[in-house]
Scaffold this active site. Sequence first.
Site, PDB file in Angstrom:
ATOM      1  N   GLU A  16      85.594  15.362  37.865  1.00 26.03           N
ATOM      2  CA  GLU A  16      84.928  16.639  37.558  1.00 26.03           C
ATOM      3  C   GLU A  16      85.618  17.348  36.394  1.00 26.03           C
ATOM      4  O   GLU A  16      86.832  17.607  36.436  1.00 26.03           O
ATOM      5  CB  GLU A  16      84.906  17.547  38.794  1.00 26.03           C
ATOM      6  CG  GLU A  16      84.173  18.867  38.505  1.00 26.03           C
ATOM      7  CD  GLU A  16      83.748  19.646  39.745  1.00 26.03           C
ATOM      8  OE1 GLU A  16      83.927  19.148  40.876  1.00 26.03           O
ATOM      9  OE2 GLU A  16      83.224  20.757  39.573  1.00 26.03           O
ATOM     10  N   ASP A  34      80.291  15.615  52.024  1.00 27.24           N
ATOM     11  CA  ASP A  34      81.444  16.224  51.344  1.00 27.24           C
ATOM     12  C   ASP A  34      82.255  17.018  52.363  1.00 27.24           C
ATOM     13  O   ASP A  34      81.752  17.981  52.950  1.00 27.24           O
ATOM     14  CB  ASP A  34      80.895  17.161  50.254  1.00 27.24           C
ATOM     15  CG  ASP A  34      81.899  17.429  49.162  1.00 27.24           C
ATOM     16  OD1 ASP A  34      82.983  16.820  49.164  1.00 27.24           O
ATOM     17  OD2 ASP A  34      81.574  18.252  48.274  1.00 27.24           O
ATOM     18  N   GLU A  64      88.499  16.105  48.294  1.00 32.02           N
ATOM     19  CA  GLU A  64      89.079  16.459  46.994  1.00 32.02           C
ATOM     20  C   GLU A  64      90.587  16.192  46.925  1.00 32.02           C
ATOM     21  O   GLU A  64      91.318  16.408  47.886  1.00 32.02           O
ATOM     22  CB  GLU A  64      88.831  17.949  46.705  1.00 32.02           C
ATOM     23  CG  GLU A  64      87.376  18.262  46.424  1.00 32.02           C
ATOM     24  CD  GLU A  64      87.144  19.710  45.974  1.00 32.02           C
ATOM     25  OE1 GLU A  64      88.110  20.451  45.699  1.00 32.02           O
ATOM     26  OE2 GLU A  64      85.959  20.089  45.894  1.00 32.02           O
TER      27      GLU A  64
END
Length: 269
Positions: free
Chosen positions: A181, A83, A115
Amino acid sequence: MKKNIHLLAMKKSRGEKIVSLTAYDYMTARLEEEAGIDFILVGDSMAMVVFGEENTLGADIDVMIAHTRAVSRGAANTLVVGDMPFGSYEKSDTLAVKNAVRFISEGGAGAVKLEGGNNRSVSRVKAIIDSGIPVMGHVGLLPQSIKKTGGYKVVYSDRRDELFEEALALQQAGVFSIVFECIEEELARELTEKLEVPTIGIGAGRYTDGQILVVNDMLGLSGEFKPKFLKKYAQMDGIILEALKKFSQEVINEEFPAESHVYHSRKKK
Ligand code: KIV
């Protein structure tokens, strides 16, 4: 055979659910591989669950890579996704590629995640994929953007257009999968059906192509933390606490170490 990104696509095409968890260390990764988890994310949630930070913004690239290396060692036959932490890709495509390469060459990861699906994120995704590294997208609640969004907010249908636009742009850019998410179930379902790439939900309901949870949370290692979407599959907090107290009592009572735990002189009597 080592699991790779193609397994996720195959599972989506067959209508089989994709199972994923985070891991941050060698031992947990070993157990997750043994349990048959499809891919392991070394999430920047590490900043919170391992280092006790208030949010994920303090996750450090060098630390993330060191932990990715540990997880890759523990789960050598599983796809490991690194990540990319806050600050490791925002500034330029060049910086994003440089840090993504580190996750692969130093961390032993098979892919990276970053992200967001705005123009800037899409540009970073394209640059990283162009350098030969598979990328997983992440839309919905973006923990790295809480300073901008004002907190941890579920995405409902009032943000439908933005969500669809970002997910489709990421797919167009070439991501192999997208994390959803904290998205309203109906929205996550519609978008999952529209997308060709597999979607992996956390707090996004029942109809995403797969599910992911933070391993410390699902094992019951995070105290009172209990968002609506979380199911605790064990209460490790209690088990560990009991063992620690027992050890303490046995040392105080001189019950540990016992005869069976000690080394004696090797001299013949
Ligand atoms: O960092 C993390 O653990 C994540 C998951 C919540 C998907 O990004």
